[in-house]
Motif scaffolding. Structure first.
Motif, mmCIF file in Angstrom:
data_model
loop_
_atom_site.group_PDB
_atom_site.id
_atom_site.type_symbol
_atom_site.label_atom_id
_atom_site.label_comp_id
_atom_site.label_asym_id
_atom_site.label_seq_id
_atom_site.Cartn_x
_atom_site.Cartn_y
_atom_site.Cartn_z
ATOM 1 N N GLU A 129 4.564 -19.256 7.991
ATOM 2 C CA GLU A 129 5.123 -18.605 9.170
ATOM 3 C C GLU A 129 5.835 -19.616 10.048
ATOM 4 O OE1 GLU A 129 2.726 -16.762 12.557
ATOM 5 O OE2 GLU A 129 3.393 -14.982 11.452
ATOM 6 N N LEU A 130 7.049 -19.248 10.473
ATOM 7 C CA LEU A 130 7.798 -20.061 11.428
ATOM 8 C C LEU A 130 7.664 -19.411 12.805
ATOM 9 C CD1 LEU A 130 11.126 -20.746 9.451
ATOM 10 C CD2 LEU A 130 9.213 -22.320 9.802
ATOM 11 N N THR A 131 7.229 -20.197 13.766
ATOM 12 C CA THR A 131 7.123 -19.712 15.145
ATOM 13 C C THR A 131 8.197 -20.393 15.973
ATOM 14 O OG1 THR A 131 4.736 -19.343 14.966
ATOM 15 C CG2 THR A 131 5.656 -19.532 17.183
ATOM 16 N N ILE A 132 9.078 -19.573 16.536
ATOM 17 C CA ILE A 132 10.171 -20.085 17.364
ATOM 18 C C ILE A 132 9.895 -19.708 18.806
ATOM 19 C CG2 ILE A 132 12.653 -20.119 17.748
ATOM 20 C CD1 ILE A 132 13.046 -19.202 14.883
ATOM 21 N N GLN A 133 9.730 -20.730 19.641
ATOM 22 C CA GLN A 133 9.523 -20.505 21.068
ATOM 23 C C GLN A 133 10.751 -20.977 21.839
ATOM 24 O OE1 GLN A 133 5.519 -22.538 21.092
ATOM 25 N NE2 GLN A 133 5.046 -20.830 22.469
ATOM 26 N N PHE A 134 10.971 -20.325 22.966
ATOM 27 C CA PHE A 134 12.106 -20.671 23.809
ATOM 28 C C PHE A 134 11.634 -21.474 25.017
ATOM 29 C CE2 PHE A 134 13.174 -16.801 21.543
ATOM 30 C CZ PHE A 134 14.434 -17.085 21.037
ATOM 31 N N ASP A 153 8.754 -16.528 30.123
ATOM 32 C CA ASP A 153 9.358 -15.207 30.295
ATOM 33 C C ASP A 153 10.024 -14.691 29.024
ATOM 34 O OD1 ASP A 153 8.588 -15.050 32.955
ATOM 35 O OD2 ASP A 153 10.381 -16.106 33.642
ATOM 36 N N LYS A 154 10.153 -15.554 28.014
ATOM 37 C CA LYS A 154 10.761 -15.113 26.760
ATOM 38 C C LYS A 154 9.712 -15.122 25.663
ATOM 39 C CE LYS A 154 14.888 -16.033 25.384
ATOM 40 N NZ LYS A 154 15.543 -14.730 25.510
ATOM 41 N N ALA A 155 9.626 -14.007 24.947
ATOM 42 C CA ALA A 155 8.633 -13.869 23.890
ATOM 43 C C ALA A 155 8.959 -14.786 22.715
ATOM 44 C CB ALA A 155 8.579 -12.421 23.416
ATOM 45 N N ALA A 156 7.909 -15.324 22.102
ATOM 46 C CA ALA A 156 8.088 -16.144 20.905
ATOM 47 C C ALA A 156 8.504 -15.257 19.736
ATOM 48 C CB ALA A 156 6.801 -16.877 20.576
ATOM 49 N N LEU A 157 9.132 -15.881 18.734
ATOM 50 C CA LEU A 157 9.570 -15.165 17.533
ATOM 51 C C LEU A 157 8.793 -15.710 16.351
ATOM 52 C CD1 LEU A 157 11.479 -13.300 15.932
ATOM 53 C CD2 LEU A 157 13.116 -15.201 15.864
ATOM 54 N N ASN A 158 8.150 -14.808 15.623
ATOM 55 C CA ASN A 158 7.392 -15.199 14.434
ATOM 56 C C ASN A 158 8.096 -14.656 13.201
ATOM 57 O OD1 ASN A 158 5.010 -16.404 15.815
ATOM 58 N ND2 ASN A 158 4.740 -14.312 16.579
ATOM 59 N N ILE A 159 8.452 -15.564 12.278
ATOM 60 C CA ILE A 159 9.140 -15.189 11.048
ATOM 61 C C ILE A 159 8.239 -15.530 9.864
ATOM 62 C CG2 ILE A 159 11.144 -15.603 9.568
ATOM 63 C CD1 ILE A 159 11.831 -14.134 12.116
ATOM 64 N N THR A 160 7.887 -14.518 9.090
ATOM 65 C CA THR A 160 7.090 -14.732 7.887
ATOM 66 C C THR A 160 8.012 -15.059 6.723
ATOM 67 O OG1 THR A 160 5.377 -13.208 8.661
ATOM 68 C CG2 THR A 160 5.424 -13.709 6.309
ATOM 69 N N VAL A 161 7.773 -16.224 6.105
ATOM 70 C CA VAL A 161 8.586 -16.676 4.977
ATOM 71 C C VAL A 161 7.778 -16.516 3.695
ATOM 72 C CG1 VAL A 161 9.846 -18.602 3.945
ATOM 73 C CG2 VAL A 161 9.795 -18.332 6.436
ATOM 74 N N ASP A 162 8.344 -15.785 2.745
ATOM 75 C CA ASP A 162 7.705 -15.608 1.438
ATOM 76 C C ASP A 162 8.309 -16.576 0.437
ATOM 77 O OD1 ASP A 162 6.204 -13.402 2.409
ATOM 78 O OD2 ASP A 162 7.974 -12.119 2.153
ATOM 79 N N ARG A 474 -0.509 -21.570 30.392
ATOM 80 C CA ARG A 474 -0.169 -20.200 30.823
ATOM 81 C C ARG A 474 1.104 -19.711 30.154
ATOM 82 N NH1 ARG A 474 3.228 -17.432 33.560
ATOM 83 N NH2 ARG A 474 4.520 -19.268 33.993
ATOM 84 N N THR A 475 2.161 -20.515 30.220
ATOM 85 C CA THR A 475 3.433 -20.102 29.634
ATOM 86 C C THR A 475 3.327 -19.968 28.117
ATOM 87 O OG1 THR A 475 4.158 -22.423 29.559
ATOM 88 C CG2 THR A 475 4.793 -21.118 31.477
ATOM 89 N N GLU A 476 2.534 -20.820 27.481
ATOM 90 C CA GLU A 476 2.338 -20.730 26.032
ATOM 91 C C GLU A 476 1.682 -19.403 25.659
ATOM 92 O OE1 GLU A 476 1.791 -22.559 21.954
ATOM 93 O OE2 GLU A 476 3.216 -22.723 23.602
ATOM 94 N N MET A 477 0.618 -19.050 26.363
ATOM 95 C CA MET A 477 -0.074 -17.796 26.058
ATOM 96 C C MET A 477 0.834 -16.594 26.299
ATOM 97 S SD MET A 477 -4.116 -18.165 27.122
ATOM 98 C CE MET A 477 -3.875 -18.663 28.823
ATOM 99 N N GLN A 478 1.590 -16.588 27.399
ATOM 100 C CA GLN A 478 2.479 -15.460 27.688
ATOM 101 C C GLN A 478 3.550 -15.324 26.622
ATOM 102 O OE1 GLN A 478 3.570 -14.630 31.794
ATOM 103 N NE2 GLN A 478 5.722 -14.450 31.197
ATOM 104 N N SER A 479 4.102 -16.457 26.188
ATOM 105 C CA SER A 479 5.138 -16.426 25.157
ATOM 106 C C SER A 479 4.596 -15.897 23.835
ATOM 107 C CB SER A 479 5.714 -17.833 24.968
ATOM 108 O OG SER A 479 6.615 -17.868 23.888
ATOM 109 N N LEU A 480 3.407 -16.366 23.443
ATOM 110 C CA LEU A 480 2.832 -15.941 22.166
ATOM 111 C C LEU A 480 2.414 -14.477 22.194
ATOM 112 C CD1 LEU A 480 0.660 -19.077 21.273
ATOM 113 C CD2 LEU A 480 2.863 -18.407 20.276
ATOM 114 N N ILE A 481 1.831 -14.046 23.307
ATOM 115 C CA ILE A 481 1.383 -12.647 23.403
ATOM 116 C C ILE A 481 2.579 -11.698 23.360
ATOM 117 C CG2 ILE A 481 0.325 -10.932 24.931
ATOM 118 C CD1 ILE A 481 -1.535 -13.201 25.917
ATOM 119 N N ASN A 482 3.570 -11.951 24.170
ATOM 120 C CA ASN A 482 4.733 -11.055 24.229
ATOM 121 C C ASN A 482 5.603 -11.155 22.996
ATOM 122 O OD1 ASN A 482 3.916 -10.111 26.732
ATOM 123 N ND2 ASN A 482 5.174 -11.573 27.862
#
Length: 679
Positions: A129-134, A153-162, A474-482
């Motif tokens: 999994e690639l996790t892209i945070q802003f 304030d920007k949600a992280a993006l999780n990309i599953t790579v097969d 705080r910002t890490e948790m908000q980004s990962l949750i959203n």
């Protein structure tokens, strides 16, 4: 009957067949004439209603801009010819004033190049999994990354790579994520690489972490800078009237309210001057068009429902002169034109306030001096007279309109908010001295949890970074949750907070109402360190707003309070913010304005179940009955013709009998005995 008619005239020598036809036509004529006259009258009335509808529709078309508040909020901009800035749009109600802009730099997007393969469609054989945070990268003097701050304030993006994924497949997954990242595969000296471009702005740069070492070539974080950064993210920087302003994008829509423009290039020292002004000419022309359109409608309506003179000065009666429905319709429009507008209690309440007079023939005229003064000195009141308007005495309550506003009764309503809306919130326990000796390293423990927001449960979220302070965590948790796929799909988001005074983390749903809830489950063994273990958290559900409108209980849904179904205020909606209840009882107001009221009236007239449609249906039914009456007349005339034909046939038989008797009497005297003939 045909046999009877064909037998007529055989004995008498009289053309009784023609006589029967003439008598039948004489009998039919007055009744048929009445039917023809009624049919012609109805057809003329139906045609006249078509003309009346057309006149109403044309008048209604002029009312549309008149009833729109944007007409009275029109703006104009005087912008110089320059290639530094491109003006895109100017909204109604834009902030007026004189402005000077100097563009010091334009915004840019971070670009990363990563991965390498000779075939862009070949499977990479790597998975994870690639996790892209802003967020924002910091750099040293040599432009080497030195640290990353997450944009909470920007949600992280999780990309599953097969394992079967290729560079093109990964690019497609990123592009399909709607994250704002643009992914493409580039041919670089015979090898293909994945290129990612973030949204522009310094706070939108990317940090990429991989869950599996096989994907390390895609990493861009302080522990792994394998990806190549070819362009740094930066903000647009400009000076507006001397004030330095930074923005993430070059398309600017929030610096001068209502004015959208694009920064094309930096031009330090070049100052672009322009002004945004109120454009009263749009509204003035709309009002003049209204007067002209009304007079045109009135002329047509009077010709249809009253009496007029033709070119020879002869009096001509309109086709609807005796039609009560049409006359009442025209009278209702004229009445509304002359009356005060409902819902406006002060200021300009009628057309006469701005110099529009009703003449003896019912037409409207403009007193130019009064008209000009009204637009110059009381332009806001002119807008309130014509356009729809809502108001609220409570600064925490905004009044809006819904699809049923056509039935809302204009006027003032007393409102009391008895319960403010609230959001669901989960609070943790005091984290104590966790950050007294930073950093806090989450990679050495089990800091994982599931979170449910508004009834939607996330996938497992794991903290694994190193955090210098509570703000970074705080910002890490908000980004990962959203950024969680389950929560994003349901648009369920939270704001993560930290109260330095109490040392507590909190998770607040972004929705109001009784369905707004936040809860944690499946917490890892070390989550107690963050005050977020099962026994430490406290969850409080949100509440719907509650209140009354004119003494009737409203229906609360989240932060929206709706009036009682079928009440006078039904069609309005109240958006309520916390703090409204403390204001006590207050008033809200609603007016459609003259433009809205007239449009609403004409809409009812022209609707499929309105008075015109009902009248046309009635006239259509009358035409159908005339057809029935004609059929009945034909049957009666057939019977009449048969009856008099039979009578004439009887007469013919009598005449024939008499003729036969006369023939038999010829020479009778000569044959009688004892009679002598004179010689």
């Amino acid at each position: 009957m045909t046999n009877i008619i064909s037998s007529l005239g055989g004995g008498s020598g009289i053309d009784t067949q023609s006589l029967v036809s003439q008598l039948t036509e004489i009998e039919r004529a007055p009744r048929e004439q009445r039917l023809d006259q009624r049919q012609t009258e109805l057809e003329s009335q139906i045609s006249a209603y078509g003309t009346l509808k057309s006149a109403l529709s044309e008048f209604q078309g002029v009312l549309s801009p008149l009833g729109n508040a944007d007409t009275f909020n029109a703006r104009s901009v005087a912008f110089p010819d320059t290639d530094v800035i491109t003006p895109n749009s100017l909204d109604a109600g834009a902030q007026t004033g004189s402005y000077q802009i100097e563009v010091e730099s334009v915004a840019s997007a971070q670009t990363l190049v990563m991965g390498s393969n000779s075939d862009p469609k070949a499977a990479l054989g790597n998975s994870g999994e690639l996790t892209i945070q802003f967020g924002e990268w910091a750099y040293d003097v040599s432009d080497n990354p030195t640290g990353f701050t997450v944009n909470g304030d920007k949600a992280a993006l999780n990309i599953t790579v097969d394992a079967s994924d290729s560079l093109e497949t990964i690019a497609d997954k990123i592009n399909d994520s709607d994250s704002g990242i643009q992914a493409s595969v580039m041919n670089v000296d015979g090898n293909y690489q994945l290129m990612l471009s973030s949204p522009s702005g310094a706070d939108n740069a990317m940090q990429i972490t991989a869950s599996d070492p096989s994907l390390s070539d895609f990493g861009f974080n302080m522990g792994n800078l394998s990806a190549l950064e070819t362009q740094q993210a930066s903000d647009a920087v400009m000076k507006v009237n001397g004030l330095t302003i930074n923005r993430q994008t070059n398309t600017i829509d929030d610096v001068i309210d209502g004015f959208n423009f694009t920064l094309n290039k930096a031009s330090v020292g070049e100052k672009i001057n322009f002004s945004v002004d109120v454009d009263k000419g749009v509204a003035e022309q709309a009002v003049r068009d209204f007067v002209e359109a009304y007079n045109s409608f009135l002329t047509t309506a009077k010709n249809l429902t009253g009496y007029s003179k033709d070119e020879n000065n002869n009096t001509v009666r309109g086709d609807l002169a005796t039609d009560g429905t049409a006359k009442a319709l025209v009278s209702r429009v004229r009445e509304m034109i002359g009356n005060e507008v409902d819902g406006i209690e002060s200021g300009f309440t009628a057309l006469t306030n701005l110099g529009i007079r009703t003449e003896r023939d019912g037409s409207l005229s403009i007193s130019e001096e009064e008209f000009s003064a009204a637009f110059s000195n009381n332009f806001d009141l002119v807008g309130e007279l014509f356009a729809q308007n809502t108001s609220s005495e409570n600064s925490f309550v905004e009044v809006g309109t819904g699809t049923r506003v056509g039935n809302t009764v204009p006027g003032s309503y007393d409102v009391e908010i008895t319960q403010d809306p609230s959001k669901g919130v989960l609070s943790g326990a005091d984290i104590g001295t966790l950050f007294d000796t930073p950093p806090f390293d989450a990679s050495t423990g089990d800091y994982s949890f599931d979170i449910s927001v508004n009834g939607v449960k996330s996938n497992t979220i794991t903290l694994s970074g190193s955090y210098a302070n509570a703000e970074e965590l705080r910002t890490e948790m908000q980004s990962l949750i959203n950024g969680d796929e389950n929560l994003k799909g349901a648009n369920a988001k939270v704001d993560v907070g930290f109260d330095a005074a109490t040392g507590q983390f909190s998770f607040t749903s972004r929705e109001y109402g009784a369905n707004s809830k936040v809860s944690l489950s499946n917490q890892g063994a070390d989550m107690a360190t963050l005050g977020l273990d099962t026994g430490s958290v406290t969850s409080t559900a949100g509440r719907d707003v509650a209140g009354t409108i004119n003494g009737e209980p409203g229906f609360g849904a989240g932060e929206v309070l709706l009036p009682e179904l079928g009440s006078d205020a039904y069609g309005l909606n109240l958006s309520v913010r916390p703090g409204a209840a403390a204001e006590g009882t207050f008033s809200i107001g609603f007016s459609r304005g003259l433009g809205g009221e007239l449009n609403n009236l004409i809409e009812r007239f022209l609707s499929k179940d309105g008075s015109i449609a009902n009248r046309e249906e009635n006239m259509g039914n009358q035409l159908d009955r005339i057809d029935d009456d004609r059929e009945e007349l034909d049957r009666r005339m057939e019977q009449f013709e048969a009856r008099i034909s039979a009578q004439f046939l009887a007469m013919e038989k009598i005449v024939t009998s008499l003729q036969s008797t006369g023939d038999s009497l010829d020479g009778l005297l000569d044959r009688l005995p004892f009679t002598a003939q004179s010689k």
